[in-house]
Design a protein around this motif. Sequence first.
Motif, mmCIF file in Angstrom:
data_model
loop_
_atom_site.group_PDB
_atom_site.id
_atom_site.type_symbol
_atom_site.label_atom_id
_atom_site.label_comp_id
_atom_site.label_asym_id
_atom_site.label_seq_id
_atom_site.Cartn_x
_atom_site.Cartn_y
_atom_site.Cartn_z
ATOM 1 N N GLY A 1 -11.339 -40.661 6.426
ATOM 2 C CA GLY A 1 -12.461 -40.980 5.547
ATOM 3 C C GLY A 1 -12.060 -41.730 4.300
ATOM 4 N N GLU A 2 -10.890 -42.375 4.340
ATOM 5 C CA GLU A 2 -10.404 -43.137 3.192
ATOM 6 C C GLU A 2 -10.622 -44.623 3.460
ATOM 7 O OE1 GLU A 2 -6.321 -42.100 3.062
ATOM 8 O OE2 GLU A 2 -6.683 -39.988 2.561
ATOM 9 N N TYR A 3 -11.590 -45.225 2.755
ATOM 10 C CA TYR A 3 -11.870 -46.636 3.035
ATOM 11 C C TYR A 3 -12.671 -47.285 1.916
ATOM 12 C CZ TYR A 3 -16.565 -44.996 4.305
ATOM 13 O OH TYR A 3 -17.811 -44.436 4.289
ATOM 14 N N ASP A 4 -12.605 -48.607 1.916
ATOM 15 C CA ASP A 4 -13.485 -49.452 1.122
ATOM 16 C C ASP A 4 -14.338 -50.223 2.121
ATOM 17 O OD1 ASP A 4 -13.955 -52.404 0.065
ATOM 18 O OD2 ASP A 4 -13.831 -51.096 -1.696
ATOM 19 N N LEU A 5 -15.654 -50.008 2.090
ATOM 20 C CA LEU A 5 -16.540 -50.573 3.109
ATOM 21 C C LEU A 5 -16.419 -52.088 3.197
ATOM 22 C CD1 LEU A 5 -18.695 -50.280 5.273
ATOM 23 C CD2 LEU A 5 -20.432 -50.261 3.457
ATOM 24 N N VAL B 1 -22.591 -34.319 22.586
ATOM 25 C CA VAL B 1 -21.374 -33.510 22.488
ATOM 26 C C VAL B 1 -20.136 -34.391 22.602
ATOM 27 C CG1 VAL B 1 -20.019 -31.674 23.560
ATOM 28 C CG2 VAL B 1 -22.499 -31.432 23.348
ATOM 29 N N ILE B 2 -20.157 -35.346 23.534
ATOM 30 C CA ILE B 2 -19.016 -36.258 23.678
ATOM 31 C C ILE B 2 -18.796 -37.041 22.393
ATOM 32 C CG2 ILE B 2 -18.125 -38.285 24.888
ATOM 33 C CD1 ILE B 2 -19.624 -37.277 27.377
ATOM 34 N N GLN B 3 -19.895 -37.516 21.790
ATOM 35 C CA GLN B 3 -19.768 -38.260 20.543
ATOM 36 C C GLN B 3 -19.183 -37.380 19.448
ATOM 37 O OE1 GLN B 3 -22.546 -41.469 18.876
ATOM 38 N NE2 GLN B 3 -23.258 -39.646 17.838
ATOM 39 N N LEU B 4 -19.586 -36.128 19.424
ATOM 40 C CA LEU B 4 -19.047 -35.192 18.436
ATOM 41 C C LEU B 4 -17.542 -35.019 18.620
ATOM 42 C CD1 LEU B 4 -19.949 -33.253 16.139
ATOM 43 C CD2 LEU B 4 -20.133 -31.462 17.884
ATOM 44 N N LEU B 5 -17.106 -34.941 19.870
ATOM 45 C CA LEU B 5 -15.684 -34.791 20.164
ATOM 46 C C LEU B 5 -14.890 -36.046 19.799
ATOM 47 C CD1 LEU B 5 -15.896 -33.017 23.654
ATOM 48 C CD2 LEU B 5 -15.241 -31.973 21.478
ATOM 49 N N ASN B 6 -15.579 -37.193 19.799
ATOM 50 C CA ASN B 6 -14.905 -38.461 19.519
ATOM 51 C C ASN B 6 -14.769 -38.772 18.026
ATOM 52 O OD1 ASN B 6 -14.548 -38.992 22.231
ATOM 53 N ND2 ASN B 6 -16.372 -40.272 22.413
ATOM 54 N N ILE B 7 -15.407 -37.982 17.172
ATOM 55 C CA ILE B 7 -15.323 -38.223 15.735
ATOM 56 C C ILE B 7 -13.870 -38.147 15.276
ATOM 57 C CG2 ILE B 7 -15.875 -37.205 13.481
ATOM 58 C CD1 ILE B 7 -18.635 -36.555 14.544
ATOM 59 N N HIS B 8 -13.492 -39.097 14.433
ATOM 60 C CA HIS B 8 -12.134 -39.211 13.878
ATOM 61 C C HIS B 8 -11.102 -39.696 14.902
ATOM 62 C CE1 HIS B 8 -13.405 -37.345 10.161
ATOM 63 N NE2 HIS B 8 -13.764 -36.233 10.779
ATOM 64 N N ASP B 9 -11.546 -40.039 16.107
ATOM 65 C CA ASP B 9 -10.601 -40.412 17.162
ATOM 66 C C ASP B 9 -10.438 -41.930 17.223
ATOM 67 O OD1 ASP B 9 -9.041 -40.734 19.376
ATOM 68 O OD2 ASP B 9 -10.338 -39.625 20.751
ATOM 69 N N THR B 10 -9.330 -42.439 16.709
ATOM 70 C CA THR B 10 -9.096 -43.894 16.690
ATOM 71 C C THR B 10 -8.519 -44.396 18.013
ATOM 72 O OG1 THR B 10 -6.904 -43.528 15.702
ATOM 73 C CG2 THR B 10 -8.742 -43.962 14.203
ATOM 74 N N VAL C 1 -29.759 -55.300 5.245
ATOM 75 C CA VAL C 1 -30.335 -53.994 4.901
ATOM 76 C C VAL C 1 -31.838 -54.072 4.689
ATOM 77 C CG1 VAL C 1 -30.295 -52.113 3.218
ATOM 78 C CG2 VAL C 1 -28.155 -53.202 3.911
ATOM 79 N N SER C 2 -32.323 -55.192 4.162
ATOM 80 C CA SER C 2 -33.757 -55.338 3.904
ATOM 81 C C SER C 2 -34.553 -55.381 5.204
ATOM 82 C CB SER C 2 -34.028 -56.604 3.086
ATOM 83 O OG SER C 2 -33.739 -57.770 3.839
ATOM 84 N N LYS C 3 -33.896 -55.733 6.306
ATOM 85 C CA LYS C 3 -34.571 -55.798 7.600
ATOM 86 C C LYS C 3 -34.317 -54.553 8.447
ATOM 87 C CE LYS C 3 -34.541 -60.850 7.853
ATOM 88 N NZ LYS C 3 -34.054 -62.039 8.583
ATOM 89 N N THR C 4 -33.091 -54.040 8.403
ATOM 90 C CA THR C 4 -32.770 -52.879 9.223
ATOM 91 C C THR C 4 -33.299 -51.581 8.638
ATOM 92 O OG1 THR C 4 -30.642 -52.506 8.128
ATOM 93 C CG2 THR C 4 -30.651 -53.992 10.032
ATOM 94 N N GLY C 5 -33.447 -51.535 7.311
ATOM 95 C CA GLY C 5 -33.882 -50.305 6.648
ATOM 96 C C GLY C 5 -32.804 -49.254 6.592
ATOM 97 N N LYS C 6 -31.562 -49.632 6.955
ATOM 98 C CA LYS C 6 -30.451 -48.689 6.955
ATOM 99 C C LYS C 6 -29.290 -49.270 6.148
ATOM 100 C CE LYS C 6 -30.081 -48.590 11.431
ATOM 101 N NZ LYS C 6 -29.594 -48.228 12.795
ATOM 102 N N ALA C 7 -28.630 -48.424 5.400
ATOM 103 C CA ALA C 7 -27.449 -48.865 4.658
ATOM 104 C C ALA C 7 -26.339 -49.228 5.630
ATOM 105 C CB ALA C 7 -26.981 -47.771 3.702
ATOM 106 N N LEU C 8 -25.504 -50.180 5.248
ATOM 107 C CA LEU C 8 -24.365 -50.539 6.078
ATOM 108 C C LEU C 8 -23.333 -49.418 6.067
ATOM 109 C CD1 LEU C 8 -23.780 -54.296 5.095
ATOM 110 C CD2 LEU C 8 -25.067 -53.395 7.032
ATOM 111 N N GLY C 9 -22.574 -49.351 7.152
ATOM 112 C CA GLY C 9 -21.442 -48.437 7.198
ATOM 113 C C GLY C 9 -21.763 -46.992 7.523
ATOM 114 N N ASN C 10 -22.941 -46.715 8.076
ATOM 115 C CA ASN C 10 -23.268 -45.321 8.409
ATOM 116 C C ASN C 10 -22.314 -44.744 9.448
ATOM 117 O OD1 ASN C 10 -25.424 -44.800 6.693
ATOM 118 N ND2 ASN C 10 -26.913 -45.734 8.066
ATOM 119 N N ASP C 11 -21.969 -45.564 10.455
ATOM 120 C CA ASP C 11 -21.061 -45.077 11.492
ATOM 121 C C ASP C 11 -19.685 -44.773 10.903
ATOM 122 O OD1 ASP C 11 -22.972 -45.258 13.488
ATOM 123 O OD2 ASP C 11 -22.421 -47.300 14.042
ATOM 124 N N LEU C 12 -19.255 -45.622 9.992
ATOM 125 C CA LEU C 12 -17.960 -45.397 9.339
ATOM 126 C C LEU C 12 -18.000 -44.125 8.500
ATOM 127 C CD1 LEU C 12 -15.165 -46.717 9.025
ATOM 128 C CD2 LEU C 12 -16.022 -47.849 6.974
#
Length: 326
Positions: free
Chosen positions: A267-271, A152-161, A225-236
Amino acid sequence: MANTKEAMLKIIEPVSADLVLLDEAVKNDLKSDIELIQRICDYILSSGGKRIRPLVLILIARALGYKGKEHIFLGAMVEYIHTASLLHDDVVDESDVRRGKPTASFKWGNSAAVLTGDFMYSRSFEMMVRTGNLRICEIVAGSVNRISEGEVIQLLNIHDTTLDEKRYFEVIERKTGILFESAARLAAVVAGATREQENRLADYALSLGRAFQIIDDVLDYAGDVSKTGKALGNDLKESKMTMPLIYALQNCSPEDAQIIRNAIGYGEYDLDQIIGIIKNSGAIERCFEAARHELQKGTEAISFLPPSNYKNSLIELLTLTVERDK
């Protein structure tokens, strides 16, 4: 970065027989006559997780001289709690991929994933009650409660710079650290450790959890990515302020800071641009310094343990967490 696979094999070697029993327990204790529940449980439990939290529990129990088998049962219970939290996380985060495979929510839908997560939580609570140990019940119930708070705390922190390092640690201690801590405390209880020893082992586990999440957040911007199995920038993508961005904001130009704020806030960015800002600011190295500080604290916390291969593995696990490449 360390060769994660080889290092992990060395770490688990002293408890390899216990881990075979754990694998059997995880599969055998999670049975349902509801076909869809069983299918999703089988799928997610076979998706390649390292089962680090049960490993911590098993290593600590053995390092304390425990000779019984109850730590296997408790390890399976901890794994169910962790897996349930992943099922729910993927729904909340709208994730399509985990560990290089489609998430359960992507394959079967959000409703099925959430309800299967509920089933796994309830099964872990059934197991908790079967121990007949009030202290174990207290640890497990408390950890699930705090995990939920962290979400819940993480949800509240979304978009909070404005998120700072202190608030960041509050989130990761609940989301990641708490289940490592619970694993350590359960091991201490089953092995008959003193409360002082239990607290020191909990400190080790919290340091491990914090280091784990810090490096996880680093790999989201600087991983292979070949080792983590996850795309970069998911948190962003999910508009989450993590340590690399927190540190980057502290040491980048005003122009770059505004780019980060636009990325998180709107949500405006170039990774590639964001990754460049993070790396040029020195944020990656600062994250590693923070993780190495946790390594030092965690190692000191278990200095009271007598010399053994189990203690060595606990220290090596901390080291690998900081140096891992996935």
